[in-house]
Scaffold this motif. Structure first.
Motif: not given
Length: 264
Positions: A109-115
């Motif tokens: 969802p936030d595009g940070d490649t985590e979670n």
């Protein structure tokens, strides 16, 4: 393929991520696998899926495409999966669905490649979902006990399931994922607004098959070695490598407030 890394090699020049603009549903969507609401008819299909490695490999043998909608509570996903032989036997929640043919959703969802989150579904509407705090190559461990709370899904079939006597046409998947469910004890949900951009990708695992004397399907084995022949991995936005767990290579999902079919 869903959870297992087949190769650790990184793509030298990853393909440019594909983009999809997700418009609002004009009314709540009934999850029945039939895609007969007016909003679905107005929503655009993605481009047809390609091999996970992109132009390095031939185009898929059978077509797959998807479309999306959203409202205040759900991300809606639909897929059309062409399939001459529709088969699925895994019928228990959180079985490893990709060991048979399936359709898979990957969301960051936030595009940070985590979670990020993964959902797999087969032709009898059995699901397998998981959460990854970070990628496998960075030491991430899949949390298989995590579930998409409030998930709605349905499948409809043009043909038969687990009947090898004739050829089938296709199956449809319809999914509603609550935005609030994409969260854990340590990760808050990301609720989209007009202009929000998520990372998302879709994968279709397709195995060559054989049929035994009883008519039961199974994954095809190499006649000489007895080993199962590797699966095809067909995706919306190509990864460049045989590994879905590079979220930075996924496609981009743009949310817009206009209703499907009414965008200017």
């Amino acid at each position: 393929m869903a959870c297992v890394t087949i190769t650790n090699a990184q793509a030298q020049t990853p393909p440019a991520p594909k983009n999809y603009t997700c418009y609002r549903a004009e009314k709540s969507i009934s999850i029945d696998g039939k895609l007969n609401e007016r909003s679905w008819k107005k929503a655009a299909w993605t481009s047809s899926f390609v091999d996970i490695e992109g132009d390095k490999k031939p185009l898929p043998l059978q077509e797959t495409r998807a479309k999306m909608l959203w409202d205040d509570h759900y991300l809606y996903i639909a897929a059309q999966i062409e399939e001459e032989h529709i088969w699925a036997y895994q019928d228990k929640k959180d079985q490893i669905v990709y060991l048979e043919n399936d359709f898979e959703v990957f969301i960051d969802p936030d595009g940070d490649t985590e979670n990020y989150y993964e959902l797999e579904i087969n032709a009898i509407n059995n699901t397998f979902d998981l959460f990854l705090p970070k990628t496998y190559r960075k030491g991430g461990k899949a949390q298989l006990k995590w579930d998409i709370k409030g998930l709605k899904s349905a499948v409809s079939v043009e043909g038969t399931v687990n009947d090898a006597k004739g050829k089938d046409k296709r199956w449809f998947v319809e999914i509603a994922i609550p935005f609030e469910s994409l969260a854990t004890e340590n990760v808050k949900p990301v609720i989209p607004a007009d202009g929000s951009e998520w990372r998302i990708n879709f994968s279709r695992v397709n195995w060559q098959h054989e049929v035994d004397a009883t008519g039961r399907y199974s994954r095809k084995r190499n006649a000489e070695t007895g080993k199962i022949i590797p699966e095809y991995n067909w995706v919306w936005s190509p990864q460049g490598i045989i590994n879905m767990h590079y979220p930075e290579y996924w496609g981009k999902l743009l949310f817009r407030n206009e209703e499907a079919g009414k965008a200017r």
